[in-house]
Motif scaffolding. Structure first.
Motif, PDB file in Angstrom:
ATOM      1  N   UNK A  85      30.932  14.449 -10.105  1.00 45.20           N
ATOM      2  CA  UNK A  85      29.745  13.708 -10.537  1.00 45.20           C
ATOM      3  C   UNK A  85      30.097  12.696 -11.620  1.00 45.20           C
ATOM      4  N   UNK A 127      33.901  18.518  -1.131  1.00 47.28           N
ATOM      5  CA  UNK A 127      32.473  18.842  -1.307  1.00 47.28           C
ATOM      6  C   UNK A 127      31.972  19.853  -0.288  1.00 47.28           C
ATOM      7  N   UNK A 143      23.361  23.850 -10.554  1.00 45.95           N
ATOM      8  CA  UNK A 143      23.375  23.079 -11.792  1.00 45.95           C
ATOM      9  C   UNK A 143      22.139  23.384 -12.607  1.00 45.95           C
ATOM     10  N   UNK A 152      13.810  19.983 -12.526  1.00 42.24           N
ATOM     11  CA  UNK A 152      12.779  20.084 -11.505  1.00 42.24           C
ATOM     12  C   UNK A 152      13.364  19.687 -10.166  1.00 42.24           C
ATOM     13  N   UNK A 191      26.362  21.147   5.782  1.00 41.57           N
ATOM     14  CA  UNK A 191      27.648  21.850   5.872  1.00 41.57           C
ATOM     15  C   UNK A 191      28.006  22.180   7.322  1.00 41.57           C
ATOM     16  N   UNK A 223      15.484  14.332 -13.651  1.00 44.12           N
ATOM     17  CA  UNK A 223      15.299  15.776 -13.772  1.00 44.12           C
ATOM     18  C   UNK A 223      16.405  16.575 -13.109  1.00 44.12           C
ATOM     19  N   UNK A 224      17.482  15.889 -12.734  1.00 43.66           N
ATOM     20  CA  UNK A 224      18.668  16.614 -12.295  1.00 43.66           C
ATOM     21  C   UNK A 224      18.783  16.859 -10.793  1.00 43.66           C
ATOM     22  N   UNK A 225      17.715  16.570 -10.050  1.00 47.75           N
ATOM     23  CA  UNK A 225      17.740  16.858  -8.623  1.00 47.75           C
ATOM     24  C   UNK A 225      18.763  15.990  -7.894  1.00 47.75           C
ATOM     25  N   UNK A 230      21.527  14.974  -8.968  1.00 45.99           N
ATOM     26  CA  UNK A 230      22.879  15.508  -9.174  1.00 45.99           C
ATOM     27  C   UNK A 230      23.191  16.609  -8.181  1.00 45.99           C
ATOM     28  N   UNK A 231      22.195  17.452  -7.922  1.00 44.79           N
ATOM     29  CA  UNK A 231      22.398  18.524  -6.957  1.00 44.79           C
ATOM     30  C   UNK A 231      22.713  17.913  -5.592  1.00 44.79           C
ATOM     31  N   UNK A 232      21.992  16.861  -5.242  1.00 38.53           N
ATOM     32  CA  UNK A 232      22.229  16.168  -3.971  1.00 38.53           C
ATOM     33  C   UNK A 232      23.618  15.536  -3.953  1.00 38.53           C
ATOM     34  N   UNK A 233      23.977  14.916  -5.067  1.00 38.14           N
ATOM     35  CA  UNK A 233      25.262  14.222  -5.104  1.00 38.14           C
ATOM     36  C   UNK A 233      26.426  15.187  -5.112  1.00 38.14           C
ATOM     37  N   UNK A 234      26.213  16.392  -5.635  1.00 42.13           N
ATOM     38  CA  UNK A 234      27.278  17.389  -5.630  1.00 42.13           C
ATOM     39  C   UNK A 234      27.443  17.979  -4.235  1.00 42.13           C
ATOM     40  N   UNK A 235      26.415  17.878  -3.409  1.00 35.98           N
ATOM     41  CA  UNK A 235      26.486  18.416  -2.052  1.00 35.98           C
ATOM     42  C   UNK A 235      27.169  17.396  -1.142  1.00 35.98           C
ATOM     43  N   UNK A 286      22.327  11.682 -17.019  1.00 35.88           N
ATOM     44  CA  UNK A 286      21.616  11.673 -15.749  1.00 35.88           C
ATOM     45  C   UNK A 286      22.583  11.368 -14.621  1.00 35.88           C
TER      46      UNK A 286
END
Lengths: 323, 282
Positions: A68, A89, A96, A100, A118, B113-115, B117-122, B281
């Motif tokens: 990231x 990935x 994380x 929200x 996946x 709100x971090x969502x 990042x979760x998508x980008x880490x996937x 962010x």
């Protein structure tokens, strides 16, 4: 497998056994050096815990491992590949710290969406069982309690059946019961030979789960070892008393690991309370209000990282401080 | 490493050998398309369940058309009737809201709100996220336009050849793109709480000055001079040409202008993205 050679000083090991590798990594955010020349490895089937206070650099390390953000210096490899590569990935899952997520989507919809990213996702019933979210499948995410939300995020992290799992402070804000349930779920996941990197600021959590603990403070690793080793280096007693001795005099007593003034009294952290107490009584005839309590693991740990940070002696290993 | 973990490691290692060769991604075209489809479906369901998004974007164009378009619907205006003219205006008004808010507020909130990042880490293909928002905006726009056109035909006496209806719909649906790009730029610069007010600050004055509320020829001269610098003006001129039938040479100017605006906003968004990357962010 990659033929890339790694930083000198590591015992030569087949890269196949290494799930993730952090070599001499530094990361800077403007004037703040979040990570300073940090190196570590996560082996296959190993649960490593990155332990540290808020702002120690734990989340930065996780972000770098997930691709990231890019490091300013050093190399990061996930199964021998760049963390940003799709190949890396696909084998990684991450939980994380999220404020929200789309709250109007149902739990099932979230999981189904993530599963399709996946190549070999776990079947929905398995995910539901492993994450302990039975009965929540058709509930919108926004209607769940804090603990349930964390479990859904855990479900999203494991749905792709990853070989390496990152959990960034997974139990923050959970009550003791939920935390323990969660630990059970994480342990069940590792028992299948997966690797996990868990960040936490609870020593208790690292102790309950990890094979290896890395203590991070102000961007450097200040201690590393098995939980037993880390615990032995921080466990001890706190002596509270009123004394005429100065803080420096107290620090000079053999066996004292740290001293601080607290509400007109002093608090002395030591691993050898009896010896220190005898010495105190000999040095100060007016010693009063004596109280000896067992130091909580958390407290001792916080005390030592605080001192490390204040003294700016990041290179000092924790063992040396405690002895 | 302890021994139970070692033995349990074996199935995982064999699986590696078959599926993974030097990190090459084995994902068929069919699997990739499925990701895009699921992503768009999730985005659509997510928006559909947000009354704060659906009601203003779908109902406001219908409401404005009812208020201003129905009373003198058969009066002549700019080579067509009021009833037909205002279908283009309020259609664009709706299209802008749908795309600007989906991207502007959506990206700012999901990023802040971090969502994101979760998508980008996937391993989600990165473009799938944006493609889903575009597809969702077009589908919402189509629903809004079908309702608006039905109202126009039934109550607004709007009459035109079938080809004109198709041309108008196509123009307005493609009109999603410049405003999606504009929203993306807002989404990368605004925070999760400031994005919605910022979108409104752009949306309402821009719509007014482009002649979407009051036809441009009735606006003060000063505003008429500003209008060509705003993307909705060009989109509405193109839409009106579809209603009147035929393709005028000025349409090329409008197409060039809209492409230029889109490129400009994408560059702005890219700057915002770069500024953002590596910070707190995602």
């Amino acid at each position: 497998m990659t033929t890339q050679s790694y930083v000198a000083g590591y015992p030569q090991q087949t890269p196949a056994k290494v799930a993730a590798e952090f070599c001499g990594v530094s990361k800077r955010y403007g004037p703040v050096l979040a990570l300073n020349n940090v190196s570590f490895r996560i082996h296959r089937g190993e649960m490593v815990s990155l332990l540290g206070a808020n702002g120690a650099g734990k989340t930065t390390a996780v972000k770098l491992l997930l691709g990231l953000a890019a490091p300013n210096q050093g190399t990061i490899r996930i199964f021998g590949e760049n963390p940003r590569s799709p190949g890396a990935k696909m084998r990684v899952g991450a939980m994380l710290q999220v404020g929200k997520v789309p709250e109007t989507l149902k739990v099932r919809e979230h999981i189904e969406l993530f599963s399709c990213y996946y190549p070999n996702p776990l079947p929905l019933p398995t995910i539901v069982e492993k994450a302990g979210i039975d009965g929540l499948e058709n509930r919108p995410f926004g209607e769940l309690s804090g603990g349930q939300k964390q479990r859904v995020l855990f479900a999203l992290a494991i749905c792709g059946d990853p070989d390496l799992l990152f959990l960034d402070e997974p139990t923050v804000g959970l009550d003791v019961d939920s935390r323990r349930t969660f630990w059970r779920e994480i342990r069940a996941f590792v028992e299948c030979g997966r690797s996990v990197l868990l960040t936490t600021h609870y020593l208790e959590e690292a102790d309950a789960l990890a094979d290896q603990i890395l203590v991070l403070n102000c961007g450097t690793i200040v201690a590393e070892g098995t939980p037993a080793k880390i615990k032995a280096s921080v466990a001890g007693k706190t002596i509270r008393c009123s004394t005429l001795l100065s803080l420096d005099q107290l620090r000079a007593i053999a066996g004292v690991s740290s001293v601080r003034a607290q509400k007109g009294q002093v608090e002395i952290l030591t691993s050898r309370a009896e010896i220190v107490l005898r010495e105190l009584l000999a040095l100060d005839a007016t010693l009063a209000d004596i109280e000896v309590v067992s130091t909580g693991l958390e407290e001792a740990f916080l005390e030592i990282t605080r001192r490390e940070g204040a003294g700016n002696q990041n290179e000092t290993k924790m063992e040396e401080v405690a002895l | 490493m302890n021994s139970p973990a070692n033995t349990a490691n074996i199935p995982s290692a064999t699986r590696d050998a078959t599926t993974w060769e030097q990190g090459k991604v084995v994902r068929t075209m069919k699997q990739t398309l499925r990701i895009y489809f699921n992503e768009a479906k999730a985005e659509f369901l997510m928006r559909l369940r947000l009354p704060g998004y659906v009601i203003p974007t779908i109902l406001f164009p219908l409401m404005f058309y009812s208020l201003f378009g129905l009373s003198h619907s058969q009066a002549a205006l700019a080579g067509t009737t009021v009833g037909a003219y205002l279908l283009a205006s309020y259609g664009i008004f709706g299209v802008i809201a749908i795309s600007l808010f989906a991207f502007g507020v959506g990206v700012a909130v999901e990023r802040g709100q971090g969502w994101m990042q979760v998508k980008r880490a996937s391993p989600m293909p990165r473009f799938a996220y944006f493609a889903a928002k575009i597809a969702m905006s077009m589908l919402f726009s189509l629903i809004m336009l079908l309702l608006l056109f039905t109202l126009g035909i039934v109550a607004g006496h709007a009459r035109m050849p079938f080809t004109a209806w198709v041309g108008l719909s196509g123009t307005l649906l493609l009109g999603v793109l410049p405003f999606a790009a504009m929203g993306l730029a807002v989404g990368y610069f605004a925070g999760p709480n400031s994005a919605a007010p910022m979108c409104n600050l752009i949306y309402l004055p821009m719509s007014f000055a482009s002649g979407l509320w009051v036809p441009i020829q009735f606006l003060p001269k000063a505003v008429q001079h500003i209008a060509p610098f705003l993307p909705p003006y060009h989109l509405s001129q193109m839409a009106l040409d579809r209603i009147r039938g035929g393709f005028s040479t000025s349409d090329w100017v409008h197409i060039a202008a809209l492409n230029g605006f889109t490129l400009f906003f994408l560059i702005l968004a890219a700057i915002g993205y770069r500024r953002d990357e590596g910070k707190t962010y995602g």
